[in-house]
Design a protein around this motif. Structure first.
Motif, PDB file in Angstrom:
ATOM      1  N   LEU A 203      -3.100 -10.149   6.808  1.00 55.52           N
ATOM      2  CA  LEU A 203      -1.853 -10.905   6.855  1.00 55.52           C
ATOM      3  C   LEU A 203      -1.930 -12.149   5.977  1.00 55.52           C
ATOM      4  CD1 LEU A 203       0.959 -11.433   8.046  1.00 55.52           C
ATOM      5  CD2 LEU A 203      -0.160 -12.560   9.979  1.00 55.52           C
ATOM      6  N   ALA A 204      -3.029 -12.890   6.076  1.00 60.55           N
ATOM      7  CA  ALA A 204      -3.181 -14.111   5.285  1.00 60.55           C
ATOM      8  C   ALA A 204      -3.161 -13.798   3.794  1.00 60.55           C
ATOM      9  CB  ALA A 204      -4.482 -14.818   5.662  1.00 60.55           C
ATOM     10  N   THR A 205      -3.833 -12.721   3.417  1.00 63.23           N
ATOM     11  CA  THR A 205      -3.855 -12.318   2.005  1.00 63.23           C
ATOM     12  C   THR A 205      -2.471 -11.920   1.525  1.00 63.23           C
ATOM     13  OG1 THR A 205      -6.137 -11.509   2.264  1.00 63.23           O
ATOM     14  CG2 THR A 205      -4.911 -10.752   0.329  1.00 63.23           C
ATOM     15  N   ALA A 206      -1.766 -11.141   2.343  1.00 60.79           N
ATOM     16  CA  ALA A 206      -0.422 -10.682   1.966  1.00 60.79           C
ATOM     17  C   ALA A 206       0.549 -11.855   1.853  1.00 60.79           C
ATOM     18  CB  ALA A 206       0.087  -9.671   2.990  1.00 60.79           C
ATOM     19  N   VAL A 207       0.471 -12.799   2.784  1.00 63.27           N
ATOM     20  CA  VAL A 207       1.357 -13.974   2.743  1.00 63.27           C
ATOM     21  C   VAL A 207       1.101 -14.792   1.490  1.00 63.27           C
ATOM     22  CG1 VAL A 207       1.879 -16.184   3.846  1.00 63.27           C
ATOM     23  CG2 VAL A 207       1.677 -14.117   5.239  1.00 63.27           C
ATOM     24  N   LEU A 208      -0.155 -14.977   1.155  1.00 64.61           N
ATOM     25  CA  LEU A 208      -0.502 -15.737  -0.049  1.00 64.61           C
ATOM     26  C   LEU A 208       0.040 -15.057  -1.305  1.00 64.61           C
ATOM     27  CD1 LEU A 208      -2.000 -18.036  -1.447  1.00 64.61           C
ATOM     28  CD2 LEU A 208      -4.076 -16.625  -1.399  1.00 64.61           C
ATOM     29  N   ILE A 209      -0.109 -13.749  -1.379  1.00 57.70           N
ATOM     30  CA  ILE A 209       0.397 -13.007  -2.545  1.00 57.70           C
ATOM     31  C   ILE A 209       1.921 -13.110  -2.618  1.00 57.70           C
ATOM     32  CG2 ILE A 209       0.632 -10.717  -3.585  1.00 57.70           C
ATOM     33  CD1 ILE A 209      -2.102 -10.023  -2.420  1.00 57.70           C
TER      34      ILE A 209
ATOM     35  N   PRO B  61      -9.615  -8.649  11.288  1.00 55.15           N
ATOM     36  CA  PRO B  61      -9.259  -7.957  10.046  1.00 55.15           C
ATOM     37  C   PRO B  61      -7.752  -7.973   9.780  1.00 55.15           C
ATOM     38  CG  PRO B  61     -10.833  -6.659  11.299  1.00 55.15           C
ATOM     39  CD  PRO B  61     -10.377  -7.763  12.191  1.00 55.15           C
ATOM     40  N   LEU B  62      -6.950  -7.828  10.837  1.00 54.37           N
ATOM     41  CA  LEU B  62      -5.507  -7.878  10.667  1.00 54.37           C
ATOM     42  C   LEU B  62      -5.056  -9.269  10.234  1.00 54.37           C
ATOM     43  CD1 LEU B  62      -4.383  -5.785  13.774  1.00 54.37           C
ATOM     44  CD2 LEU B  62      -4.143  -5.133  11.374  1.00 54.37           C
TER      45      LEU B  62
ATOM     46  N   VAL C 224      -9.616  -0.872   5.031  1.00 56.07           N
ATOM     47  CA  VAL C 224      -8.877  -1.792   4.167  1.00 56.07           C
ATOM     48  C   VAL C 224      -7.411  -1.862   4.597  1.00 56.07           C
ATOM     49  CG1 VAL C 224      -8.122  -2.202   1.780  1.00 56.07           C
ATOM     50  CG2 VAL C 224     -10.440  -1.372   2.243  1.00 56.07           C
ATOM     51  N   PHE C 225      -6.925  -0.792   5.212  1.00 59.45           N
ATOM     52  CA  PHE C 225      -5.511  -0.683   5.558  1.00 59.45           C
ATOM     53  C   PHE C 225      -5.255  -1.168   6.989  1.00 59.45           C
ATOM     54  CE2 PHE C 225      -6.606   2.807   2.640  1.00 59.45           C
ATOM     55  CZ  PHE C 225      -5.819   2.447   1.558  1.00 59.45           C
ATOM     56  N   PRO C 226      -4.078  -1.748   7.236  1.00 61.90           N
ATOM     57  CA  PRO C 226      -3.770  -2.242   8.589  1.00 61.90           C
ATOM     58  C   PRO C 226      -3.655  -1.137   9.632  1.00 61.90           C
ATOM     59  CG  PRO C 226      -1.854  -2.457   7.131  1.00 61.90           C
ATOM     60  CD  PRO C 226      -3.023  -2.095   6.262  1.00 61.90           C
ATOM     61  N   ALA C 227      -3.350   0.104   9.208  1.00 64.47           N
ATOM     62  CA  ALA C 227      -3.161   1.186  10.176  1.00 64.47           C
ATOM     63  C   ALA C 227      -4.417   1.436  11.007  1.00 64.47           C
ATOM     64  CB  ALA C 227      -2.744   2.465   9.456  1.00 64.47           C
ATOM     65  N   ALA C 228      -5.586   1.379  10.371  1.00 66.69           N
ATOM     66  CA  ALA C 228      -6.838   1.649  11.091  1.00 66.69           C
ATOM     67  C   ALA C 228      -7.080   0.612  12.182  1.00 66.69           C
ATOM     68  CB  ALA C 228      -8.012   1.669  10.109  1.00 66.69           C
ATOM     69  N   TRP C 229      -6.877  -0.666  11.844  1.00 60.61           N
ATOM     70  CA  TRP C 229      -7.099  -1.738  12.814  1.00 60.61           C
ATOM     71  C   TRP C 229      -5.965  -1.799  13.834  1.00 60.61           C
ATOM     72  CZ3 TRP C 229     -11.866  -3.165  12.750  1.00 60.61           C
ATOM     73  CH2 TRP C 229     -12.586  -3.153  11.540  1.00 60.61           C
ATOM     74  N   GLY C 230      -4.745  -1.486  13.381  1.00 63.87           N
ATOM     75  CA  GLY C 230      -3.621  -1.464  14.305  1.00 63.87           C
ATOM     76  C   GLY C 230      -3.795  -0.403  15.377  1.00 63.87           C
ATOM     77  N   TYR C 231      -4.313   0.748  14.982  1.00 69.83           N
ATOM     78  CA  TYR C 231      -4.547   1.832  15.935  1.00 69.83           C
ATOM     79  C   TYR C 231      -5.574   1.408  16.978  1.00 69.83           C
ATOM     80  CZ  TYR C 231      -5.855   6.436  17.735  1.00 69.83           C
ATOM     81  OH  TYR C 231      -6.117   7.513  18.558  1.00 69.83           O
TER      82      TYR C 231
END
Length: 238
Positions: free
Chosen positions: A221-227, A216-217, A194-201
């Motif tokens: 990002l799209a969800t965070a921008v919308l919020i 997934p990233l 669920v967290f960006p760290a896992a996919w970023g790694y």
């Protein structure tokens, strides 16, 4: 445009003098890098292959999830936003300027790790620095977007600190930078995604720049921008 650039430069100067940002974007990540880098490479010599990505994920997550939100709270949780309105300044300018300033700081911190790790710990350098830089840029942007959601959503400093920690700690522990995510139980491994760290790694690892790690990233990002857009509209109407 000149007013926007002035705001970004001004925020950059303010952040340089910010003790909290200095701690979360430089001191804590680089201290963790020095201590844990020595421990990892001494106990598990193979960790030199992934030392740069793992320490970078730790540093970016610290700055984005713990360092950025309080800076946003200082603007949107105080009378500063009234000053924005009184002078006709768009409400989003504060978030954008802090975002860009934090992006620069985290990029500098990541560059320090990139160049220092091979010299100090004999870490392996990513074979394609250009591709690595692109992956890093994406990861920093996504992580900062999540930090923006935290900073805009919470108006209490104590609650913000607690929630930031509650998101930061599992994102690091379940990301795979401390130990392989394959060792985690199924539910915890799923929660870590669920967290960006896992996919970023995964994205920062050799041959990790793949669609399966980018999508997934992009969704986060799209969800965070919308919020963030919804929260800014809510703040504007208050």
């Amino acid at each position: 445009m000149s007013a926007f650039l002035y705001g970004v430069v001004l925020q950059w100067k303010l952040d340089i003098r910010s003790r909290s940002l200095l701690i979360t974007c430089y001191i804590v990540p680089l201290l963790f890098f020095m201590v844990m880098g020595g421990i990892f490479t001494a106990i598990i010599p193979e960790s030199r292959e992934t030392l740069i990505p793992s320490m970078t994920v730790m540093g970016v997550s610290t700055g984005a999830l713990i360092g950025l939100p309080p800076s946003l709270l200082e603007i949107y949780g105080s009378d500063i936003k009234k000053v924005y309105r009184a002078n006709g300044v768009p409400l989003y300018l504060g978030m954008v300027s802090i975002f860009l300033s934090a992006f620069i700081h985290l990029s500098i911190m990541s560059a320090i790790i990139f160049f220092a790790a091979p010299v100090i710990f004999g870490a392996s350098v990513p074979p394609n620095p250009t591709l690595y830089s692109g992956a890093l840029t994406i990861f920093i942007i996504v992580s900062l977007s999540v930090g923006c959601v935290l900073g805009l959503s919470l108006k209490n400093q104590a609650k913000l600190t607690m929630i930031s920690q509650l998101i930061f700690l599992p994102s690091i522990m379940l990301s795979g930078i401390m130990f392989s995510a394959d060792l985690l139980p199924g539910p915890l491994a799923a929660a870590g995604k669920v967290f960006p760290a896992a996919w970023g790694y995964k994205l920062l690892l050799n041959n990790g720049f793949k669609t399966e790690n980018l999508l997934p990233l992009a969704a986060i990002l799209a969800t965070a921008v919308l919020i963030c857009i919804l929260m800014l509209k809510k703040l504007k109407s208050e």
